[in-house]
Structures are given as structure tokens and as C-alpha cells.
Scaffold this motif. Structure first.
Motif, PDB file in Angstrom:
ATOM      1  N   ARG A  71      61.157  36.073  65.205  1.00 38.66           N
ATOM      2  CA  ARG A  71      61.211  36.351  63.770  1.00 38.66           C
ATOM      3  C   ARG A  71      59.821  36.224  63.166  1.00 38.66           C
ATOM      4  O   ARG A  71      58.998  35.449  63.649  1.00 38.66           O
ATOM      5  CB  ARG A  71      62.191  35.404  63.092  1.00 38.66           C
ATOM      6  CG  ARG A  71      63.625  35.719  63.499  1.00 38.66           C
ATOM      7  CD  ARG A  71      64.660  34.867  62.875  1.00 38.66           C
ATOM      8  NE  ARG A  71      64.226  34.178  61.666  1.00 38.66           N
ATOM      9  CZ  ARG A  71      64.991  33.371  60.968  1.00 38.66           C
ATOM     10  NH1 ARG A  71      66.221  33.157  61.353  1.00 38.66           N
ATOM     11  NH2 ARG A  71      64.548  32.765  59.886  1.00 38.66           N
ATOM     12  N   PRO A  72      59.546  36.982  62.096  1.00 45.45           N
ATOM     13  CA  PRO A  72      58.212  36.963  61.479  1.00 45.45           C
ATOM     14  C   PRO A  72      57.714  35.568  61.094  1.00 45.45           C
ATOM     15  O   PRO A  72      56.524  35.273  61.246  1.00 45.45           O
ATOM     16  CB  PRO A  72      58.377  37.844  60.239  1.00 45.45           C
ATOM     17  CG  PRO A  72      59.496  38.776  60.591  1.00 45.45           C
ATOM     18  CD  PRO A  72      60.421  37.960  61.457  1.00 45.45           C
ATOM     19  N   GLU A  73      58.616  34.697  60.649  1.00 43.36           N
ATOM     20  CA  GLU A  73      58.202  33.345  60.266  1.00 43.36           C
ATOM     21  C   GLU A  73      57.647  32.585  61.466  1.00 43.36           C
ATOM     22  O   GLU A  73      56.626  31.894  61.373  1.00 43.36           O
ATOM     23  CB  GLU A  73      59.368  32.564  59.647  1.00 43.36           C
ATOM     24  CG  GLU A  73      59.941  33.168  58.380  1.00 43.36           C
ATOM     25  CD  GLU A  73      60.933  34.324  58.636  1.00 43.36           C
ATOM     26  OE1 GLU A  73      61.386  34.525  59.789  1.00 43.36           O
ATOM     27  OE2 GLU A  73      61.242  35.036  57.671  1.00 43.36           O
ATOM     28  N   LEU A  74      58.327  32.696  62.600  1.00 40.79           N
ATOM     29  CA  LEU A  74      57.849  32.034  63.812  1.00 40.79           C
ATOM     30  C   LEU A  74      56.575  32.708  64.310  1.00 40.79           C
ATOM     31  O   LEU A  74      55.660  32.031  64.781  1.00 40.79           O
ATOM     32  CB  LEU A  74      58.924  32.045  64.906  1.00 40.79           C
ATOM     33  CG  LEU A  74      58.530  31.414  66.237  1.00 40.79           C
ATOM     34  CD1 LEU A  74      58.093  29.959  66.061  1.00 40.79           C
ATOM     35  CD2 LEU A  74      59.677  31.504  67.233  1.00 40.79           C
ATOM     36  N   ALA A  75      56.503  34.008  64.192  1.00 42.36           N
ATOM     37  CA  ALA A  75      55.304  34.736  64.609  1.00 42.36           C
ATOM     38  C   ALA A  75      54.069  34.208  63.873  1.00 42.36           C
ATOM     39  O   ALA A  75      53.017  34.010  64.486  1.00 42.36           O
ATOM     40  CB  ALA A  75      55.477  36.230  64.360  1.00 42.36           C
ATOM     41  N   GLU A  76      54.204  33.959  62.595  1.00 48.95           N
ATOM     42  CA  GLU A  76      53.095  33.407  61.809  1.00 48.95           C
ATOM     43  C   GLU A  76      52.660  32.051  62.348  1.00 48.95           C
ATOM     44  O   GLU A  76      51.469  31.788  62.501  1.00 48.95           O
ATOM     45  CB  GLU A  76      53.510  33.246  60.336  1.00 48.95           C
ATOM     46  CG  GLU A  76      53.264  34.453  59.496  1.00 48.95           C
ATOM     47  CD  GLU A  76      53.586  34.182  58.029  1.00 48.95           C
ATOM     48  OE1 GLU A  76      53.081  33.178  57.476  1.00 48.95           O
ATOM     49  OE2 GLU A  76      54.345  34.979  57.471  1.00 48.95           O
ATOM     50  N   ARG A  77      53.624  31.200  62.620  1.00 46.14           N
ATOM     51  CA  ARG A  77      53.305  29.861  63.151  1.00 46.14           C
ATOM     52  C   ARG A  77      52.655  29.964  64.528  1.00 46.14           C
ATOM     53  O   ARG A  77      51.730  29.212  64.853  1.00 46.14           O
ATOM     54  CB  ARG A  77      54.564  28.992  63.204  1.00 46.14           C
ATOM     55  CG  ARG A  77      55.094  28.626  61.827  1.00 46.14           C
ATOM     56  CD  ARG A  77      56.127  27.507  61.858  1.00 46.14           C
ATOM     57  NE  ARG A  77      57.181  27.653  62.835  1.00 46.14           N
ATOM     58  CZ  ARG A  77      58.411  28.102  62.571  1.00 46.14           C
ATOM     59  NH1 ARG A  77      58.737  28.478  61.352  1.00 46.14           N
ATOM     60  NH2 ARG A  77      59.318  28.181  63.520  1.00 46.14           N
ATOM     61  N   MET A  78      53.134  30.899  65.347  1.00 43.87           N
ATOM     62  CA  MET A  78      52.579  31.077  66.684  1.00 43.87           C
ATOM     63  C   MET A  78      51.127  31.536  66.619  1.00 43.87           C
ATOM     64  O   MET A  78      50.285  31.059  67.379  1.00 43.87           O
ATOM     65  CB  MET A  78      53.419  32.084  67.478  1.00 43.87           C
ATOM     66  CG  MET A  78      54.793  31.563  67.847  1.00 43.87           C
ATOM     67  SD  MET A  78      55.869  32.847  68.530  1.00 43.87           S
ATOM     68  CE  MET A  78      55.098  33.120  70.122  1.00 43.87           C
ATOM     69  N   ARG A  79      50.848  32.459  65.733  1.00 46.59           N
ATOM     70  CA  ARG A  79      49.474  32.947  65.578  1.00 46.59           C
ATOM     71  C   ARG A  79      48.549  31.843  65.067  1.00 46.59           C
ATOM     72  O   ARG A  79      47.386  31.771  65.462  1.00 46.59           O
ATOM     73  CB  ARG A  79      49.441  34.134  64.623  1.00 46.59           C
ATOM     74  CG  ARG A  79      49.983  35.412  65.213  1.00 46.59           C
ATOM     75  CD  ARG A  79      49.774  36.590  64.255  1.00 46.59           C
ATOM     76  NE  ARG A  79      50.410  37.778  64.764  1.00 46.59           N
ATOM     77  CZ  ARG A  79      51.568  38.273  64.314  1.00 46.59           C
ATOM     78  NH1 ARG A  79      52.207  37.675  63.313  1.00 46.59           N
ATOM     79  NH2 ARG A  79      52.087  39.356  64.842  1.00 46.59           N
ATOM     80  N   ALA A  80      49.065  31.000  64.199  1.00 45.55           N
ATOM     81  CA  ALA A  80      48.255  29.938  63.593  1.00 45.55           C
ATOM     82  C   ALA A  80      47.974  28.793  64.563  1.00 45.55           C
ATOM     83  O   ALA A  80      46.957  28.113  64.432  1.00 45.55           O
ATOM     84  CB  ALA A  80      48.959  29.400  62.344  1.00 45.55           C
ATOM     85  N   ASP A  81      48.865  28.570  65.521  1.00 43.41           N
ATOM     86  CA  ASP A  81      48.721  27.412  66.402  1.00 43.41           C
ATOM     87  C   ASP A  81      48.987  27.798  67.858  1.00 43.41           C
ATOM     88  O   ASP A  81      49.970  27.377  68.462  1.00 43.41           O
ATOM     89  CB  ASP A  81      49.672  26.295  65.952  1.00 43.41           C
ATOM     90  CG  ASP A  81      49.327  24.954  66.568  1.00 43.41           C
ATOM     91  OD1 ASP A  81      48.360  24.873  67.355  1.00 43.41           O
ATOM     92  OD2 ASP A  81      50.036  23.982  66.266  1.00 43.41           O
ATOM     93  N   LYS A  82      48.089  28.585  68.424  1.00 44.90           N
ATOM     94  CA  LYS A  82      48.245  29.082  69.795  1.00 44.90           C
ATOM     95  C   LYS A  82      48.211  27.966  70.836  1.00 44.90           C
ATOM     96  O   LYS A  82      48.869  28.055  71.865  1.00 44.90           O
ATOM     97  CB  LYS A  82      47.182  30.128  70.105  1.00 44.90           C
ATOM     98  CG  LYS A  82      47.363  31.395  69.313  1.00 44.90           C
ATOM     99  CD  LYS A  82      46.285  32.400  69.600  1.00 44.90           C
ATOM    100  CE  LYS A  82      46.512  33.613  68.711  1.00 44.90           C
ATOM    101  NZ  LYS A  82      45.459  34.583  68.786  1.00 44.90           N
ATOM    102  N   ASN A  83      47.456  26.912  70.568  1.00 46.85           N
ATOM    103  CA  ASN A  83      47.351  25.814  71.535  1.00 46.85           C
ATOM    104  C   ASN A  83      48.674  25.080  71.704  1.00 46.85           C
ATOM    105  O   ASN A  83      49.049  24.716  72.817  1.00 46.85           O
ATOM    106  CB  ASN A  83      46.248  24.838  71.132  1.00 46.85           C
ATOM    107  CG  ASN A  83      44.871  25.446  71.304  1.00 46.85           C
ATOM    108  OD1 ASN A  83      44.668  26.346  72.107  1.00 46.85           O
ATOM    109  ND2 ASN A  83      43.930  24.966  70.518  1.00 46.85           N
TER     110      ASN A  83
END
Length: 142
Positions: A71-83
Motif C-alpha cells: 500500500r502507498p502508506e507502507l511504500a512511503e515508510r519503506m522509502r524513508a527507512d531502507k535500512n
């Protein structure tokens, strides 16, 4: 002079066998990965949880690829915190006995993430035996 030729000749003759063994190992690994991908893709797409949809598995060479839509909300979090994503996913991969077996044979686990519905690329994570402190099995010599 002969003592220099014999070891060199022995090495040259052994090379094709080593290459054949590696090629056979790669072929067997690819076949195994194809079977895993086929079995693991049964019933896909399927929801892993409310944020992640498993689209199924494919294989490229030694890589077993899991295609995941989020989902887009999780995608945002994933992009922000790749580590954090890499760490959490790595723990999951390294603790899975089936994945550990594949990694020991030289496979690479790859996760391709995209946004649900738009298929907008988020990122890729790869895990090899080294990421899980696993020794890779060597090809048998003939």
C-alpha cells in the motif's frame, strides 16, 4: 623440462571438469529454484497482511524473486527507512530453514517491491549466503 609440463597439463585438463561441475551445479540450482517458484506462487496474488500483497515468485539465474506490492502508506515508510526494511527482511530470510538451504546452494533471495495498483517501483533487496553467515556448498569435483 617435463616436470614443468606435467603439472601445467594436469591443471589444464582439470579445468573443464571444474567448469562442468559448476555448470551442472548452476543448472540443478536453477531447476530447484524454478520448482520452488512454481510451488510458492500457487494461490497468488495473496495477501500477506493488510499492507502487503504477494504477487508470486519468478527466477532469474540464481535469484529467486518474490514480487510484492504494498500500500502507498507502507511504500512511503519503506522509502524513508531502507535500512530498517533490509534488517527486518534479512532476519526473516536468515531464520527461514528453507531459504537457508537455498542460500547454502548458492541461491540469492531477491525481493522486488512496488506500490499496489500503480506498480510504481519502491526498491529491491537481495540476500545471499554471506548475509546470513552461511557457507556455500562447493560443486563436487569429478
Amino acid at each position: 623440462m617435463l616436470r614443468f609440463i606435467v603439472p601445467s597439463l594436469t591443471l589444464l585438463l582439470a579445468l573443464p571438469f571444474t567448469a562442468q561441475a559448476a555448470s551442472l551445479k548452476d543448472t540443478e540450482l536453477n531447476k530447484m529454484l524454478q520448482q520452488v517458484a512454481t510451488q510458492s506462487s500457487v494461490g497468488t496474488p495473496r495477501a500477506i497482511n493488510e499492507d502487503i500483497l504477494d504477487q508470486g515468485f519468478t527466477v532469474e539465474g540464481k535469484e529467486l524473486i518474490d514480487h510484492l506490492s504494498v500500500r502507498p502508506e507502507l511504500a512511503e515508510r519503506m522509502r524513508a527507512d531502507k535500512n530498517t526494511l533490509r534488517y527486518q527482511l534479512g532476519v526473516s530470510v536468515c531464520q527461514n530453514p528453507g531459504f537457508r538451504q537455498l542460500l547454502a546452494k548458492g541461491a540469492v533471495m531477491r525481493y522486488d517491491f512496488s506500490e499496489y495498483k500503480t506498480n510504481k517501483f519502491i526498491g529491491t533487496q537481495r540476500y545471499s549466503a554471506a548475509d546470513c553467515d552461511i557457507k556455500v556448498e562447493k560443486a563436487a569435483k569429478k
